[in-house]
Design a protein around this motif. Sequence first.
Motif, mmCIF file in Angstrom:
data_model
loop_
_atom_site.group_PDB
_atom_site.id
_atom_site.type_symbol
_atom_site.label_atom_id
_atom_site.label_comp_id
_atom_site.label_asym_id
_atom_site.label_seq_id
_atom_site.Cartn_x
_atom_site.Cartn_y
_atom_site.Cartn_z
ATOM 1 N N GLY A 43 38.784 39.508 -22.363
ATOM 2 C CA GLY A 43 38.143 37.681 -21.597
ATOM 3 C C GLY A 43 37.857 37.169 -20.236
ATOM 4 N N VAL A 44 38.487 35.565 -19.787
ATOM 5 C CA VAL A 44 37.013 35.962 -18.372
ATOM 6 C C VAL A 44 39.071 35.033 -17.966
ATOM 7 C CG1 VAL A 44 35.036 35.140 -19.473
ATOM 8 C CG2 VAL A 44 36.686 33.944 -19.085
ATOM 9 N N GLN A 67 35.552 22.999 -17.359
ATOM 10 C CA GLN A 67 35.073 23.657 -18.103
ATOM 11 C C GLN A 67 35.304 23.997 -19.484
ATOM 12 O OE1 GLN A 67 33.704 25.687 -15.544
ATOM 13 N NE2 GLN A 67 32.601 26.093 -17.834
ATOM 14 N N LYS A 68 34.290 24.121 -19.978
ATOM 15 C CA LYS A 68 34.205 24.775 -21.634
ATOM 16 C C LYS A 68 33.813 26.317 -21.879
ATOM 17 C CE LYS A 68 31.439 23.651 -25.465
ATOM 18 N NZ LYS A 68 30.761 23.109 -25.736
ATOM 19 N N PHE A 69 34.663 27.083 -22.602
ATOM 20 C CA PHE A 69 34.659 28.477 -22.877
ATOM 21 C C PHE A 69 33.934 28.521 -24.098
ATOM 22 C CE2 PHE A 69 36.934 28.262 -19.338
ATOM 23 C CZ PHE A 69 36.430 29.113 -18.356
ATOM 24 N N SER A 70 32.946 29.451 -24.574
ATOM 25 C CA SER A 70 32.418 29.934 -25.863
ATOM 26 C C SER A 70 32.249 31.154 -25.563
ATOM 27 C CB SER A 70 31.267 28.915 -26.008
ATOM 28 O OG SER A 70 30.725 27.685 -25.913
ATOM 29 N N PHE A 71 33.498 32.083 -26.871
ATOM 30 C CA PHE A 71 34.038 33.081 -26.834
ATOM 31 C C PHE A 71 32.687 33.615 -27.643
ATOM 32 C CE2 PHE A 71 36.652 34.680 -24.782
ATOM 33 C CZ PHE A 71 37.233 33.854 -23.666
ATOM 34 N N ASN A 72 32.478 34.769 -27.386
ATOM 35 C CA ASN A 72 32.486 35.824 -28.774
ATOM 36 C C ASN A 72 32.451 37.100 -28.490
ATOM 37 O OD1 ASN A 72 29.559 36.734 -27.468
ATOM 38 N ND2 ASN A 72 28.969 34.647 -26.831
ATOM 39 N N LYS A 73 31.827 38.293 -29.120
ATOM 40 C CA LYS A 73 31.692 39.732 -29.308
ATOM 41 C C LYS A 73 31.922 40.054 -27.370
ATOM 42 C CE LYS A 73 32.750 40.975 -33.700
ATOM 43 N NZ LYS A 73 32.465 40.374 -35.032
ATOM 44 N N ALA A 74 31.267 39.523 -27.183
ATOM 45 C CA ALA A 74 30.526 40.291 -25.830
ATOM 46 C C ALA A 74 31.120 39.243 -24.855
ATOM 47 C CB ALA A 74 28.912 39.411 -25.478
ATOM 48 N N THR A 75 31.986 38.234 -24.923
ATOM 49 C CA THR A 75 32.312 37.911 -23.780
ATOM 50 C C THR A 75 33.981 37.665 -22.981
ATOM 51 O OG1 THR A 75 32.256 35.763 -25.460
ATOM 52 C CG2 THR A 75 33.558 35.243 -22.908
ATOM 53 N N LEU A 90 11.593 33.994 -15.658
ATOM 54 C CA LEU A 90 12.348 33.868 -16.869
ATOM 55 C C LEU A 90 13.885 33.856 -16.243
ATOM 56 C CD1 LEU A 90 12.615 35.777 -19.686
ATOM 57 C CD2 LEU A 90 13.445 37.479 -18.447
ATOM 58 N N PHE A 91 14.625 32.909 -17.533
ATOM 59 C CA PHE A 91 15.871 32.320 -16.814
ATOM 60 C C PHE A 91 16.590 32.824 -18.173
ATOM 61 C CE2 PHE A 91 14.946 28.573 -13.441
ATOM 62 C CZ PHE A 91 14.652 29.786 -12.984
ATOM 63 N N ILE A 92 18.025 33.303 -18.029
ATOM 64 C CA ILE A 92 18.904 33.912 -19.199
ATOM 65 C C ILE A 92 20.112 33.230 -18.801
ATOM 66 C CG2 ILE A 92 19.742 35.768 -20.437
ATOM 67 C CD1 ILE A 92 16.748 35.732 -20.861
ATOM 68 N N ASP A 93 20.895 32.596 -19.914
ATOM 69 C CA ASP A 93 21.760 32.015 -18.990
ATOM 70 C C ASP A 93 23.515 32.844 -20.160
ATOM 71 O OD1 ASP A 93 21.692 29.855 -21.048
ATOM 72 O OD2 ASP A 93 23.486 29.977 -20.859
ATOM 73 N N GLU A 94 23.191 33.433 -21.236
ATOM 74 C CA GLU A 94 24.034 33.675 -21.670
ATOM 75 C C GLU A 94 23.327 34.915 -22.947
ATOM 76 O OE1 GLU A 94 27.089 33.115 -20.833
ATOM 77 O OE2 GLU A 94 28.777 33.848 -22.198
ATOM 78 N N ILE A 95 24.058 35.490 -23.016
ATOM 79 C CA ILE A 95 24.392 36.587 -24.276
ATOM 80 C C ILE A 95 25.529 36.393 -25.416
ATOM 81 C CG2 ILE A 95 23.413 39.027 -25.256
ATOM 82 C CD1 ILE A 95 21.801 39.654 -22.968
ATOM 83 N N GLU A 96 24.865 36.039 -26.114
ATOM 84 C CA GLU A 96 26.370 36.072 -27.878
ATOM 85 C C GLU A 96 26.139 37.124 -28.990
ATOM 86 O OE1 GLU A 96 26.370 31.904 -28.527
ATOM 87 O OE2 GLU A 96 24.266 31.310 -27.830
#
Length: 546
Positions: free
Chosen positions: A321-322, A384-392, A538-544
């Motif tokens: 988690g975070v 604050q919203k958290f969106s979890f996936n396998k990489a989080t 190149l702007f990247i904000d999240e990898i899911e």
Amino acid sequence: MGQYAKDRYIEVIPEIEMPGHGSAAIAAYPWLSCFPEKPTEIPINMISNKSVEEQKNGKIKLVQETWGVFDDIFCAGKDSTFLFLQNVIDEVIPLFPSKYFHIGGDEAPKTHWKKCPQCQKRIKELGLKDEHELQSWFVQRIEKYLNSKGKTLIGWDEILEGGLAPNAVVMSWRGEAGGIEAAKQKHNVIMTPGSPLYFDHSQSENEDSVTIGGYNPIEKVYTYEPIPKELSEAEGKYILGAQANVWAEYIGNEKKVEYTIFPRMAALSEILWTPKEKRDWKDFEKRLPEQIKRYENWGANYSKAYFDLKTTVLPTDDFNGVLWKLETKIKANKIKYNKILDINDPPNPPAFLFYDKPIQITRSGKYIGWSTENGENLNNSISQKFSFNKATGKKITLTNEAAKNYPGDGAFTLVNGVINEKGFTRTKEFLGFSGANCEAIIDFGTEQKISSVVVNSFKRTSSWIWQPLTAEVFGSLDGTTWKSLSMTDDFVESKTVTGKGIMKMSFDSTAVRFVKIVAANWGEIPTGNPGAGKKAWLFIDEIEVN
Ligand code: ACM
Ligand code: ZN
């Protein structure tokens, strides 16, 4: 007005913009344009129907009603343009006693000048190299006129392009480079770089007011040093000082002007009036409440962003988690928080909890927090919203570091569970790469079955930000042997967040422990676009990963 200010030891300098940003003058006097018969191009986000209606009814030239840079600029080929501008200058001069006169000079695309027979004739007759030299000649012609009236010309840093007018003062707004160059050429300079001195940028991460973007909180203003370290002591003498800019396209009343400038103006004033070695942020912070009492006494609409609850998302020690960290500047005796939504377990009744240490979050949900004192809420809540996936929250490394002006919170930014929903204002929610790829390796710790990867990125070509040329995902069991799982060049623009989009790759379910994601930089900006020939961002904000 100029005199009213002068009596109070304030010098007001007028700015009459030329040769760009003149759509109001062109709407009134279409012959100022290179192409008087060419209808004004209306940006898609123009809000007023009135002028669009007017255009339908035959009015050719319209006043631009949005922020932006527009091709329709004053014609440099016609002498009547200069006669007009000289008349305007003659009318403005008596209103302002200042010895300075600002003529703008920024954001003037050369598209029309390149096609205009009269501008091209002028270039030929004067033996100029190109349209930049034509702009330089334009500014020098105006400078001679102003000098003859005892005035000194100020222009934005674009007036360096094609050669500076002999006595011109430069305002450096596109960062510090223009100011450094002008000082080296022994010209006086006023520093006003967008970051941190544009006060039309947000001052709160929870901004509830329309701003152009960017994040310039008061702390960042206070730590600004107006004399760039690239300059020698002698060159540094050419820096006259600094200025904050507030552009009013979307500011409809004085109260909102107050909101943008207070209290950031106090920070800027202090750094400009205080020798470097005496500036002290901590001490300024101690005195800020007194200053705020003054705003209260004046009835000024100052921003309370400084008192926002600050939130940070941090990695956990064991990649589970975070952590959500909350801090307050107020003398609160409690921070309260409340989990208002659990995507995995709805409906979860709100439970008010008191915050004592960073909260470990292990699944999707939305949290709000605020400070309280003796049961009373002291500031607006933040959420604050958290969106979890396998990489989080998993271990992530980057092959290339992000550029130093867009470092986010490091590589962790890409797997912190926070998907940017506010666009460019939230600079800490994305990483920026200049001309370089974003290559990330995520270690799940154990074998996982995965079947899709989503790369969240941005696109705003007017600001040189290009979507990934391609995105590719590789899988590995050992971190050394990689197999390509999927690749795409399909960028799907977000319908809700301006400038955002995703690249999604789906593939047969595969067991991996590591994934590598390569988002390729567009490289050189193609011709015909703003910044053509320069490195794309190149702007990247999240990898899911799922
Ligand atoms: C500017 O902000 N275009 C000077
Ligand atoms: Zn022309």
